[in-house]
Design an enzyme around this catalytic site. Structure first.
Site, PDB file in Angstrom:
ATOM      1  N   GLU A 108      16.038 -13.565  15.875  1.00  0.00           N
ATOM      2  CA  GLU A 108      15.873 -14.595  17.711  1.00  0.00           C
ATOM      3  C   GLU A 108      15.524 -15.532  17.405  1.00  0.00           C
ATOM      4  O   GLU A 108      15.007 -15.973  16.620  1.00  0.00           O
ATOM      5  CB  GLU A 108      14.539 -13.370  17.900  1.00  0.00           C
ATOM      6  CG  GLU A 108      14.786 -11.462  18.669  1.00  0.00           C
ATOM      7  CD  GLU A 108      14.432 -11.023  19.148  1.00  0.00           C
ATOM      8  OE1 GLU A 108      15.441 -10.413  20.000  1.00  0.00           O
ATOM      9  OE2 GLU A 108      13.431 -11.010  19.436  1.00  0.00           O
ATOM     10  N   CYS A 127       2.505  -9.777  17.872  1.00  0.00           N
ATOM     11  CA  CYS A 127       2.852  -9.161  16.450  1.00  0.00           C
ATOM     12  C   CYS A 127       2.913  -9.982  15.654  1.00  0.00           C
ATOM     13  O   CYS A 127       2.662  -9.555  13.785  1.00  0.00           O
ATOM     14  CB  CYS A 127       4.629  -8.884  15.930  1.00  0.00           C
ATOM     15  SG  CYS A 127       5.011  -7.719  17.928  1.00  0.00           S
ATOM     16  N   GLU A 136      12.659  -6.142  17.046  1.00  0.00           N
ATOM     17  CA  GLU A 136      11.125  -6.636  16.572  1.00  0.00           C
ATOM     18  C   GLU A 136      10.254  -6.320  16.355  1.00  0.00           C
ATOM     19  O   GLU A 136       9.994  -5.802  18.080  1.00  0.00           O
ATOM     20  CB  GLU A 136      12.074  -8.131  17.741  1.00  0.00           C
ATOM     21  CG  GLU A 136      10.828  -9.384  16.787  1.00  0.00           C
ATOM     22  CD  GLU A 136       9.297  -9.564  17.229  1.00  0.00           C
ATOM     23  OE1 GLU A 136       8.650  -8.658  16.257  1.00  0.00           O
ATOM     24  OE2 GLU A 136       8.718  -9.670  18.704  1.00  0.00           O
ATOM     25  N   LEU A 137       9.683  -5.213  15.623  1.00  0.00           N
ATOM     26  CA  LEU A 137       8.468  -4.513  15.648  1.00  0.00           C
ATOM     27  C   LEU A 137       7.478  -4.455  15.168  1.00  0.00           C
ATOM     28  O   LEU A 137       6.887  -5.994  15.270  1.00  0.00           O
ATOM     29  CB  LEU A 137       9.087  -3.215  14.947  1.00  0.00           C
ATOM     30  CG  LEU A 137      10.499  -2.939  15.282  1.00  0.00           C
ATOM     31  CD1 LEU A 137      10.826  -1.537  14.130  1.00  0.00           C
ATOM     32  CD2 LEU A 137      10.477  -2.498  16.262  1.00  0.00           C
ATOM     33  N   LYS A 170      15.373  -3.783  30.778  1.00  0.00           N
ATOM     34  CA  LYS A 170      14.053  -3.512  31.271  1.00  0.00           C
ATOM     35  C   LYS A 170      12.839  -3.526  30.472  1.00  0.00           C
ATOM     36  O   LYS A 170      12.769  -3.478  29.281  1.00  0.00           O
ATOM     37  CB  LYS A 170      13.802  -1.596  30.137  1.00  0.00           C
ATOM     38  CG  LYS A 170      12.778  -0.362  31.346  1.00  0.00           C
ATOM     39  CD  LYS A 170      12.415   0.370  30.258  1.00  0.00           C
ATOM     40  CE  LYS A 170      11.529   0.125  30.694  1.00  0.00           C
ATOM     41  NZ  LYS A 170       9.917  -0.410  30.617  1.00  0.00           N
ATOM     42  N   ASN A 191       3.305  -8.019  26.569  1.00  0.00           N
ATOM     43  CA  ASN A 191       2.249  -9.572  25.540  1.00  0.00           C
ATOM     44  C   ASN A 191       3.076 -10.687  25.817  1.00  0.00           C
ATOM     45  O   ASN A 191       2.342 -11.604  26.016  1.00  0.00           O
ATOM     46  CB  ASN A 191       1.955  -8.954  23.864  1.00  0.00           C
ATOM     47  CG  ASN A 191       3.383  -8.585  22.964  1.00  0.00           C
ATOM     48  OD1 ASN A 191       4.634  -8.864  23.030  1.00  0.00           O
ATOM     49  ND2 ASN A 191       3.406  -9.652  21.810  1.00  0.00           N
ATOM     50  N   GLY A 249       8.694  -3.981  19.853  1.00  0.00           N
ATOM     51  CA  GLY A 249       7.940  -3.580  20.836  1.00  0.00           C
ATOM     52  C   GLY A 249       7.039  -2.648  18.714  1.00  0.00           C
ATOM     53  O   GLY A 249       8.169  -3.517  18.223  1.00  0.00           O
ATOM     54  N   SER A 250       7.210  -1.616  19.306  1.00  0.00           N
ATOM     55  CA  SER A 250       6.401  -1.210  18.337  1.00  0.00           C
ATOM     56  C   SER A 250       7.967  -0.363  17.131  1.00  0.00           C
ATOM     57  O   SER A 250       7.967   0.131  18.106  1.00  0.00           O
ATOM     58  CB  SER A 250       5.760   0.358  18.213  1.00  0.00           C
ATOM     59  OG  SER A 250       6.100   1.466  19.119  1.00  0.00           O
ATOM     60  N   ALA A 273       8.886  -4.598  30.389  1.00  0.00           N
ATOM     61  CA  ALA A 273       7.102  -3.723  30.296  1.00  0.00           C
ATOM     62  C   ALA A 273       7.184  -3.027  31.839  1.00  0.00           C
ATOM     63  O   ALA A 273       6.900  -3.833  32.510  1.00  0.00           O
ATOM     64  CB  ALA A 273       6.537  -4.398  29.284  1.00  0.00           C
TER      65      ALA A 273
HETATM   66  C1  SIN Z   1       5.621 -11.417  19.134  1.00  0.00           C
HETATM   67  O1  SIN Z   1       4.600 -11.875  18.504  1.00  0.00           O
HETATM   68  O2  SIN Z   1       6.265 -10.823  19.207  1.00  0.00           O
HETATM   69  C2  SIN Z   1       6.218 -12.734  19.493  1.00  0.00           C
HETATM   70  C3  SIN Z   1       5.287 -13.944  19.189  1.00  0.00           C
HETATM   71  C4  SIN Z   1       5.865 -14.958  18.558  1.00  0.00           C
HETATM   72  O3  SIN Z   1       7.796 -15.144  19.867  1.00  0.00           O
HETATM   73  O4  SIN Z   1       5.172 -16.303  18.881  1.00  0.00           O
END
Ligand code: SIN
Length: 487
Positions: A467, A293, A259-260, A183, A160, A237-238, A185
């Site tokens: 992060e 996310c 970061e899920l 790695k 994404n 990811g998920s 996606a």
């Molecule tokens: C994400 O959706 O994983 C990141 C979104 C962002 O950094 O603003």
């Protein structure tokens, strides 16, 4: 020959980048990268597996030995060159991104700048890693704390944000003296490979930034999470995949940051500026076609303004222009795959069947099987899947509440805790609600909350670690205590 009109065609790479070399898969296998808007093949890229991943890890360990001994300033100079090259090639990187990911071209340009900002930030921030001198319990001792690079880092990043989710991990790792094996996606490897080409041009020494591209994520992931050389594993990811990777990392007790998934609530109180709340909720919902996310997943509006809010929100969503991200008139692009669009549709079908009202959109568009219509759903209830699941698409469910306590309870009624948003003019409520909701990030009358200077991350099953910001270095550092006795 590239099918993309790049200024610099040598940014379109199809081999993986290991130890400063561009390499094919040992098997000679390749796979297709396609444009989600057209289904056209953009590139055939080398399809690597566990053996090549292991090699990359071993090379990273070797490369780190001299890199970690450099000063932060020496490392910073090279990272700054990488930043400059990313910015200088912003248009080409954005073209590659829109082609492989589908997002609207202006959003791709924005992401390239956002991604670059992490390189610039961490190049500077790593100069400020301080240790401590601890006041002692006995007079003949001195106790000192130093911070050292944790070791080889392995990273798995999502489709994404094909650029920024890489730099947010690679820049702090490299800045503190680690090497990284990434790695990306399989849907969006080209942005990662272009970043590797620019790292190479910046003079970042061979073996420090390695990109292993392959379709067999479980096989590559198993090597990254089990190889004892890897000391830190970082994943975006998920939640289900994150849990699995954490289990795999447990065998060698690797440091992890995760970061899920999210299920972001937007709480809109009756005292809010309703037009600003509508604009904010729309921006929070439809960024990247709903595929972030931190996208608004549940818009939760006080009952006295519910009808007006739904009406204004729907009217604005009706102005969206669904289309190919390369068209200048497009304001909403396709989803990453037809499967993703089908999944979004199944949530809408479920909500409709259980009595929800679709005020606009509500289906896959005739434009193609990856195009989901911008959708608004009202009159929802808790038993609908859309109340609990991460939507990851351009569908806005609008719930209602009557009291502040109820709004807080609704916001917290999820296993996720990444981003949340709150619209109100009442400063006392701002504090009460912000402190009562279990989220790593809270936007007050503001949804554009991401940047390199803030700690991005979640609570509960949305992950661990932060992060960006000064905290974003911590996950790549070991704390070492040195006790000097007999003084
Ligand atoms: C994400 O959706 O994983 C990141 C979104 C962002 O950094 O603003």
């Amino acid at each position: 020959m590239s099918i993309l009109a790049l200024n610099d065609n040598s940014l379109l790479k199809t081999q993986s980048y290991i130890n400063g070399q561009w390499v094919d898969a040992d098997s000679g296998k390749t796979f297709d990268v396609t444009d989600p808007a057209t289904g056209h093949i953009i590139a055939k890229v080398a399809d690597l597996g566990a053996i090549e991943t292991r090699h990359a890890i071993e090379m990273a360990e070797q490369a780190m030995q001299s890199w970690k001994k450099k000063t932060a300033k020496e490392r910073s100079v090279l990272l700054r060159k990488w930043f400059d090259l990313v910015i200088a090639n912003q248009d080409d990187l954005a073209l590659i991104m829109t082609a492989e990911q589908g997002k609207v071209f202006s959003e791709s340009k924005g992401e390239v700048a956002y991604g670059a900002s992490f390189i610039e930030w961490f190049a500077e921030e790593a100069k400020r890693i301080y240790g401590d001198v601890i006041p002692n319990t006995t007079a003949d001792r001195r106790s000192i704390v130093i911070k050292q690079p944790i070791g080889v880092v392995a990273a798995v990043t999502p489709w994404n944000f094909p650029n920024a989710m890489i730099t947010r991990k690679a820049a702090p790792a490299l800045a503190v003296g680690c090497a990284i094996v990434l790695k990306p996606a399989a849907e969006t490897p080209l942005s990662a490979l272009a970043l590797a080409e620019l790292a190479d041009r910046a003079g970042i020494p061979a073996g420090l930034f390695n990109v292993v591209v392959g379709q067999n994520a479980p096989e590559i992931g198993a090597e990254l999470t089990s190889n004892p050389i890897v000391k830190k594993f970082t994943f975006t990811g998920s939640t289900p995949v994150g849990k699995l990777l954490m289990q795999q990392c447990a065998k060698t007790v690797k440091r992890t940051s995760m970061e899920l998934g999210g299920n972001a609530p937007v709480l809109v109180f009756a005292d809010a500026d309703i037009d600003k709340a509508v604009d904010g909720a729309i921006a929070a919902k439809y960024r990247n076609a709903g595929q972030t996310c931190i996208c608004a997943n549940r818009i939760i509006v006080q009952d006295s303004i519910y009808a007006t809010f739904v009406e204004k929100f729907t009217a604005k969503v009706n102005t969206f222009n669904l289309g190919n991200g390369f068209e200048s008139s497009t304001t909403l692009g396709p989803l990453i795959t037809a499967k993703a669009a089908a999944n979004v549709d199944s949530l809408v079908v479920d909500a409709r069947a259980k009595g929800a009202t679709v005020t606009t959109g509500g289906k896959i568009d005739s434009m193609g099987d990856t195009f989901y219509q911008p959708t608004v759903i009202a009159n929802l209830s808790d038993d609908m899947r859309i109340a609990k699941e991460e939507i990851f698409g351009p569908v806005a469910p609008i719930f209602s509440f009557s009291t502040e306590e109820e709004a807080i309870a609704m916001a917290n009624a999820t296993e996720f805790g990444l981003a949340s948003y709150l619209f109100t003019q009442d400063i006392a409520r701002v504090w009460r609600v912000s402190e009562a909701i279990d989220y790593g990030m809270v936007g007050i009358n503001e949804v554009s909350i991401s940047s390199e200077v803030i700690p991005f991350g979640g609570m509960k099953e949305s992950g661990q670690g932060r992060e960006g910001s000064k905290y974003g270095l911590d996950d790549y550092l070991e704390i070492k205590y040195i006790c000097m006795g007999d003084l």
